[in-house]
Design a protein around this motif. Structure first.
Motif, PDB file in Angstrom:
ATOM      1  N   GLY A  81       0.804  -1.216   0.000  1.00  0.00           N
ATOM      2  CA  GLY A  81       0.000   0.000   0.000  1.00  0.00           C
ATOM      3  C   GLY A  81       0.834   1.262   0.000  1.00  0.00           C
ATOM      4  O   GLY A  81       1.826   1.366   0.719  1.00  0.00           O
ATOM      5  N   THR A  82       0.411   2.222  -0.815  1.00  0.00           N
ATOM      6  CA  THR A  82       1.070   3.533  -0.852  1.00  0.00           C
ATOM      7  C   THR A  82       0.062   4.679  -0.838  1.00  0.00           C
ATOM      8  O   THR A  82       0.438   5.833  -0.945  1.00  0.00           O
ATOM      9  N   SER A  83      -1.207   4.349  -0.705  1.00  0.00           N
ATOM     10  CA  SER A  83      -2.213   5.405  -0.638  1.00  0.00           C
ATOM     11  C   SER A  83      -3.345   4.950   0.280  1.00  0.00           C
ATOM     12  O   SER A  83      -3.445   3.779   0.624  1.00  0.00           O
ATOM     13  N   GLY A  84      -4.157   5.896   0.652  1.00  0.00           N
ATOM     14  CA  GLY A  84      -5.272   5.598   1.552  1.00  0.00           C
ATOM     15  C   GLY A  84      -5.199   6.488   2.768  1.00  0.00           C
ATOM     16  O   GLY A  84      -4.579   7.553   2.745  1.00  0.00           O
ATOM     17  N   ASN A  85      -5.834   6.047   3.845  1.00  0.00           N
ATOM     18  CA  ASN A  85      -5.841   6.839   5.071  1.00  0.00           C
ATOM     19  C   ASN A  85      -4.460   6.800   5.722  1.00  0.00           C
ATOM     20  O   ASN A  85      -4.005   5.742   6.128  1.00  0.00           O
ATOM     21  N   SER A  86      -3.817   7.944   5.822  1.00  0.00           N
ATOM     22  CA  SER A  86      -2.535   7.991   6.526  1.00  0.00           C
ATOM     23  C   SER A  86      -2.753   8.331   7.999  1.00  0.00           C
ATOM     24  O   SER A  86      -1.871   8.134   8.818  1.00  0.00           O
ATOM     25  N   PHE A  87      -3.934   8.836   8.313  1.00  0.00           N
ATOM     26  CA  PHE A  87      -4.280   9.202   9.683  1.00  0.00           C
ATOM     27  C   PHE A  87      -5.777   8.943   9.859  1.00  0.00           C
ATOM     28  O   PHE A  87      -6.577   9.328   9.011  1.00  0.00           O
ATOM     29  N   VAL A  88      -6.142   8.280  10.928  1.00  0.00           N
ATOM     30  CA  VAL A  88      -7.544   8.009  11.228  1.00  0.00           C
ATOM     31  C   VAL A  88      -7.790   8.458  12.662  1.00  0.00           C
ATOM     32  O   VAL A  88      -6.991   8.153  13.548  1.00  0.00           O
ATOM     33  N   ALA A  89      -8.884   9.176  12.884  1.00  0.00           N
ATOM     34  CA  ALA A  89      -9.199   9.646  14.234  1.00  0.00           C
ATOM     35  C   ALA A  89     -10.691   9.570  14.492  1.00  0.00           C
ATOM     36  O   ALA A  89     -11.507   9.724  13.584  1.00  0.00           O
ATOM     37  N   VAL A  90     -11.026   9.327  15.747  1.00  0.00           N
ATOM     38  CA  VAL A  90     -12.401   9.376  16.231  1.00  0.00           C
ATOM     39  C   VAL A  90     -12.380  10.382  17.374  1.00  0.00           C
ATOM     40  O   VAL A  90     -11.597  10.238  18.319  1.00  0.00           O
ATOM     41  N   ILE A  91     -13.219  11.415  17.269  1.00  0.00           N
ATOM     42  CA  ILE A  91     -13.175  12.508  18.239  1.00  0.00           C
ATOM     43  C   ILE A  91     -14.542  12.718  18.861  1.00  0.00           C
ATOM     44  O   ILE A  91     -15.558  12.739  18.167  1.00  0.00           O
ATOM     45  N   GLU A  92     -14.560  12.869  20.189  1.00  0.00           N
ATOM     46  CA  GLU A  92     -15.784  13.164  20.927  1.00  0.00           C
ATOM     47  C   GLU A  92     -15.666  14.576  21.482  1.00  0.00           C
ATOM     48  O   GLU A  92     -14.725  14.895  22.221  1.00  0.00           O
ATOM     49  N   PHE A  93     -16.597  15.440  21.080  1.00  0.00           N
ATOM     50  CA  PHE A  93     -16.611  16.813  21.559  1.00  0.00           C
ATOM     51  C   PHE A  93     -17.637  16.931  22.678  1.00  0.00           C
ATOM     52  O   PHE A  93     -18.733  16.392  22.587  1.00  0.00           O
ATOM     53  N   GLY A  94     -17.268  17.624  23.733  1.00  0.00           N
ATOM     54  CA  GLY A  94     -18.163  17.821  24.871  1.00  0.00           C
ATOM     55  C   GLY A  94     -17.525  18.816  25.810  1.00  0.00           C
ATOM     56  O   GLY A  94     -16.804  19.718  25.386  1.00  0.00           O
ATOM     57  N   ASP A  95     -17.741  18.656  27.115  1.00  0.00           N
ATOM     58  CA  ASP A  95     -17.111  19.536  28.096  1.00  0.00           C
ATOM     59  C   ASP A  95     -15.590  19.452  27.973  1.00  0.00           C
ATOM     60  O   ASP A  95     -14.882  20.422  28.228  1.00  0.00           O
ATOM     61  N   SER A  96     -15.106  18.293  27.603  1.00  0.00           N
ATOM     62  CA  SER A  96     -13.690  18.122  27.274  1.00  0.00           C
ATOM     63  C   SER A  96     -13.623  17.265  26.015  1.00  0.00           C
ATOM     64  O   SER A  96     -14.558  16.549  25.688  1.00  0.00           O
ATOM     65  N   VAL A  97     -12.521  17.367  25.322  1.00  0.00           N
ATOM     66  CA  VAL A  97     -12.341  16.625  24.074  1.00  0.00           C
ATOM     67  C   VAL A  97     -11.685  15.289  24.379  1.00  0.00           C
ATOM     68  O   VAL A  97     -10.720  15.211  25.147  1.00  0.00           O
ATOM     69  N   ARG A  98     -12.237  14.230  23.809  1.00  0.00           N
ATOM     70  CA  ARG A  98     -11.619  12.912  23.902  1.00  0.00           C
ATOM     71  C   ARG A  98     -11.440  12.402  22.483  1.00  0.00           C
ATOM     72  O   ARG A  98     -12.322  12.593  21.633  1.00  0.00           O
ATOM     73  N   ALA A  99     -10.310  11.738  22.241  1.00  0.00           N
ATOM     74  CA  ALA A  99     -10.067  11.232  20.885  1.00  0.00           C
ATOM     75  C   ALA A  99      -9.157  10.020  20.914  1.00  0.00           C
ATOM     76  O   ALA A  99      -8.375   9.829  21.856  1.00  0.00           O
ATOM     77  N   ARG A 100      -9.283   9.243  19.873  1.00  0.00           N
ATOM     78  CA  ARG A 100      -8.398   8.105  19.632  1.00  0.00           C
ATOM     79  C   ARG A 100      -7.986   8.225  18.175  1.00  0.00           C
ATOM     80  O   ARG A 100      -8.773   8.674  17.334  1.00  0.00           O
TER      81      ARG A 100
END
Length: 150
Positions: A81-100
């Protein structure tokens, strides 16, 4: 030629290619579709003899949300593979930000860095890491701090 006959011919040709390249048509997708990062070069050299890991994703062209564009390269039977998602994130916005998140490969282009390919397994398995947004979260998780002007 009727449509069904064309499909049957295509299936037979694909099966024959798998037998030629891998010894059996029952070849697992992960034995073919691989992530390999051997050097820091922009254009990577690929080698079936080099270390690589299986990637379950396909190209987004085939409907994969976690996209991994792989193909065979000169003198390889496996696809890299040489193309596609180079970065993937899941973000939860609320009183504080949580992400993976996960980065394909790692954060460094230097093969001697421990971060050259430290996220390959995470990327291939979808095991996203915690993203630290706040100073209190960074404690114990930093290697060094950057201070402009020092």
């Amino acid at each position: 030629m009727p449509h069904g006959a064309q499909q049957l011919e295509a299936l037979a040709a694909a099966s024959e290619q798998l037998v030629r390249d891998f010894g059996t048509w029952k070849t697992p997708w992960g034995s073919i579709n691989r992530f390999q990062r051997l050097t820091g070069d922009i254009v990577q050299p690929f080698s079936d003899a080099g270390a690589s890991i299986p990637v379950p994703f396909t190209s987004s062209r085939w409907g994969s949300l976690a996209s991994f564009g792989a193909r065979p390269y000169p003198n390889t039977k496996k696809w890299y593979g040489t193309s596609g998602n180079s970065f993937v994130a899941v973000i939860e916005f609320g009183d504080s930000v949580r992400a993976r998140a996960v980065t394909a490969g790692g954060e460094s282009g230097d093969p001697s860095s421990p971060h050259f390919k430290d996220e390959v397994e995470r990327y291939a398995t979808g095991n996203l890491r915690t993203v630290y947004f706040y100073k209190s979260q960074l404690e114990g998780h930093t290697e060094r701090e950057y201070h402009p002007g020092r």
